[in-house]
Motif scaffolding. Structure first.
Motif, PDB file in Angstrom:
ATOM      1  N   HIS A 100      -8.504   4.578  -7.173  1.00  0.00           N
ATOM      2  CA  HIS A 100      -8.393   3.880  -6.058  1.00  0.00           C
ATOM      3  C   HIS A 100      -8.283   5.232  -4.919  1.00  0.00           C
ATOM      4  O   HIS A 100      -7.536   5.913  -4.867  1.00  0.00           O
ATOM      5  CB  HIS A 100      -7.091   2.989  -5.805  1.00  0.00           C
ATOM      6  N   MET A 109      -9.872   2.366   5.397  1.00  0.00           N
ATOM      7  CA  MET A 109      -8.917   2.171   6.393  1.00  0.00           C
ATOM      8  C   MET A 109      -9.443   2.901   7.701  1.00  0.00           C
ATOM      9  O   MET A 109      -8.848   3.962   8.207  1.00  0.00           O
ATOM     10  CB  MET A 109      -7.416   2.505   5.991  1.00  0.00           C
ATOM     11  N   ASP A 136      -2.128  -3.705  -2.819  1.00  0.00           N
ATOM     12  CA  ASP A 136      -2.086  -2.163  -2.531  1.00  0.00           C
ATOM     13  C   ASP A 136      -0.535  -1.944  -1.649  1.00  0.00           C
ATOM     14  O   ASP A 136      -0.674  -2.202  -0.593  1.00  0.00           O
ATOM     15  CB  ASP A 136      -3.261  -2.068  -2.018  1.00  0.00           C
TER      16      ASP A 136
HETATM   17 ZN    ZN Z   1      -5.269   1.813  -0.606  1.00  0.00          ZN
END
Ligand code: ZN
Ligand code: DX5
Length: 217
Positions: free
Chosen positions: A34, A69, A173
């Motif tokens: 990830h 993000m 997450d």
């Molecule tokens: Zn993440």
């Protein structure tokens, strides 16, 4: 429960040795890697971008799961796809055109993920499910590793019911540990991201703790 995939987040890895860390954590049993991309605008932190993804790609045998993000998202989708991202996840909250973003991710040849912050409900998700391969339910407010787990069990259960038998992953997450993992697995999650819980106590020189930490989740 090995039907659950573990996706260590390299946000908790050694920033001076990303390639070696990816190889080490995969060798110790990680299913996915990830990659937390942060732009200092959508979230109050800055990490890395497409160049880092391209650099670590050769060191990852399995799935490179890129969590964007960032806002805006669209201008960067091709760069992350070209860097070798297998999954590209965008935040529903990152802008007004999530439908276009999801189309663009699949158009670029990656699997499409939709991430939901803790404050975001499922109201806008149902009609998007045919455009995604994964829904990422944040169990922390994004920006940092090592935060306290926020219990989103009801949201995960409702999401699993909405998905039905469609081949869509529910990824959790944030704040996943051996203590919180059973909760989210029971609620219907099948991919668990874990940063601090996996990388704690180990290093590239001594990766064995990574394996023990993964097995404990
Ligand atoms: Zn993440
Ligand atoms: C937070 C990131 C998470 C985080 C997980 O914004 O999206 O992936 O790195 O780290 P832990 O598992 O330490 O909460």
């Amino acid at each position: 429960d090995r039907s659950i995939k573990i996706a260590p987040s390299i946000l908790a890895a050694d920033f001076a040795n990303f390639g070696a860390e990816c190889a080490a954590v995969e060798a110790q049993g990680a299913d996915w890697v990830h990659v937390d991309v942060m732009d200092g605008h959508f979230v109050p932190n800055i990490t890395f971008g497409p160049a880092t993804c391209a650099a670590i790609r050769p060191h990852i045998k399995g799935v490179m799961d890129v969590h964007l993000m960032i806002a805006p998202v669209d201008p960067y989708i091709d760069a992350f796809a070209d860097a070798g991202a297998d999954v590209i996840t965008a935040h529903l909250e990152a802008g007004p055109h999530i439908h276009r973003t999801l189309q663009a991710i699949r158009g670029a040849g990656a699997k499409a993920g939709l991430a939901l912050n803790p404050g975001t409900g499922l109201g806008d998700v149902g009609h998007l499910l045919d455009m995604v391969d994964l829904v990422c339910v944040m169990t922390v407010n994004p920006g940092f590793g090592g935060q306290k787990f926020l219990d989103m069990s009801a949201k995960i259960r409702d999401l699993r019911a909405m998905i039905g038998d469609r081949p869509i992953h529910i990824e959790i997450d944030g704040g996943v540990t051996p203590q919180t993992a059973p909760l989210v697995a029971k609620a219907g999650a099948d991919v668990l991201v874990a940063g601090s819980a996996v990388f704690k106590g180990g290093s590239v020189a001594d990766p064995a703790p990574y394996g023990a930490n993964i097995a404990a989740i």
